[in-house]
Enzyme design. Structure first.
Site, PDB file in Angstrom:
ATOM      1  CG  HIS A 331      -1.884  -1.788 -11.276  1.00 62.27           C
ATOM      2  ND1 HIS A 331      -2.378  -0.762 -11.857  1.00 62.27           N
ATOM      3  CD2 HIS A 331      -2.948  -2.988 -11.661  1.00 62.27           C
ATOM      4  CE1 HIS A 331      -3.985  -1.129 -12.318  1.00 62.27           C
ATOM      5  NE2 HIS A 331      -3.973  -2.496 -12.100  1.00 62.27           N
ATOM      6  CB  CYS A 332       2.803   1.244 -13.640  1.00 67.17           C
ATOM      7  SG  CYS A 332       2.256   2.403 -12.605  1.00 67.17           S
ATOM      8  CB  ILE A 333       4.971  -2.712 -16.088  1.00 63.00           C
ATOM      9  CG1 ILE A 333       5.372  -3.381 -14.805  1.00 63.00           C
ATOM     10  CG2 ILE A 333       5.965  -1.085 -15.700  1.00 63.00           C
ATOM     11  CD1 ILE A 333       6.772  -4.078 -14.653  1.00 63.00           C
TER      12      ILE A 333
END
Length: 350
Positions: A331-333
């Protein structure tokens, strides 16, 4: 300034239809010190997987271009963009794409970015990403003038938003703003007037408690929450407090939220330092949900829970341990670009 909410724009839920996913190609070796070599391959596998379901736009300007072109440039549905970044966390330095009524043009929110409270130098290129995307796509751009990362907010698309006190009330972001001020910005720029505040994040998370490591909506009324079952684990108190807050919370209509626990993986360490790992860092795209896999007994449990909660999507687990050494996961990327429509049963909040 006319705000997005006044024009009936909103930030939709991640499960709503996408036009594309945006990803920034990794090139900063210091993000994965001594462990960078496999990271481009991790990104390439994610991009290959997602491109079977929707368009993937890859920011690969400057020194990142050649490797990105070699590894993913020829994949169907993958588009490379000559936009430089300082780092690879597109969720946080990318724009927040909005949906709006048919009489309004497509739009995005361009938040300020300061590398999670100026923890890391050289974030000027990351901060410029939303403006460049808006110019490239011809999108209307709203600029609130405050610091906010995409991983810090989790909307249900109908007026409710999850976040944490540790992050959004941290003086390293917007020291001049209090809780009421932050809530006003979330209401005006994301059309999310009902904010559910959790407390603190997990150990090792250098973002100061991003919500996407703690709790996520999978539909407008259901939240999956990271739960640590070992009372001796350092994350146990914070996650129990967050769980209690969620059970006490309601949505924008005053209805209780349905809370589904997700197990935590076993502790992971890199060079003696605990790194963050959470199954809530999954990513929902058209027809698929990408679920972190940490080579842990709980991997299959988390995959099964998310598969059951998102039955219209294929649940795919991808290896995540190497990515976690950089203190993030899928989700962070990623950053979703929703389809700009209010057709069907999609609704805006007045």
């Amino acid at each position: 300034m006319t705000t997005p909410a006044a024009l009936h724009y909103r930030m939709p839920g991640e499960w709503e239809p996408h036009d594309a996913t945006w990803i920034s190609w990794p090139h900063r070796q210091a993000t994965w010190p001594g462990a960078f070599e496999p990271i481009p391959g991790v990104f390439a596998r994610l991009i290959q997987t997602l491109s079977a379901f929707e368009i993937v736009n890859v920011l690969a300007g400057g020194p990142a271009w050649r490797q990105a072109q070699t590894m993913v440039g020829d994949l169907p549905n993958v588009r490379l963009h000559d936009i430089e970044t300082n780092d690879a966390w597109a969720r946080d330095h990318g724009p927040t794409f909005l949906v709006g009524p048919a009489d309004q043009p497509p739009a995005l929110v361009d938040w300020g970015f300061n590398a999670w409270g100026r923890k890391y130098p050289h974030f000027d290129k990351d901060d410029a990403v939303p403006r460049q995307i808006a110019e490239r796509l011809g999108l209307r751009r709203f600029e609130p003038g405050i610091i906010l990362e995409g991983g810090a907010v989790e909307p249900n698309g109908q007026g409710t938003l999850l976040t944490t006190e540790e992050c959004l009330l941290n003086p390293n972001r917007n020291p001049h703003l209090n809780r009421a001020d932050i809530e006003r910005y979330l209401a005006e720029f994301l059309n999310a007037p009902h904010v559910v505040w959790l407390g603190r994040g997990i150990v090792g998370d250098d973002t100061d408690g991003h919500i996407d490591e703690l709790a996520r909506f999978v539909n407008p009324t259901t939240v999956v929450a990271a739960v640590e079952h070992d009372p001796a684990d350092v994350n146990y108190p914070a996650l129990q407090d967050n769980l209690a807050r969620l059970h006490a919370a309601t949505d924008q209509a005053g209805r209780p939220l349905q809370i589904v626990p997700l197990p935590m993986p076993r502790p992971m360490y890199q060079d003696g330092r605990r790194v963050p790992g959470s199954y809530t860092n999954f990513y929902i795209a058209n027809g698929v949900v990408i679920v972190p896999q940490f080579d842990d007994p709980a991997d299959a449990v988390a995959l099964g829970i998310l598969s059951a909660l998102l039955p219209d999507r294929r649940a795919i687990g991808l290896p995540t341990r190497q990515l976690a050494w950089g203190l993030g996961a899928f989700h962070c990327i990623t950053q979703q670009q929703p389809t700009n429509s209010l057709g069907g049963d999609q609704r805006h909040v007045s």
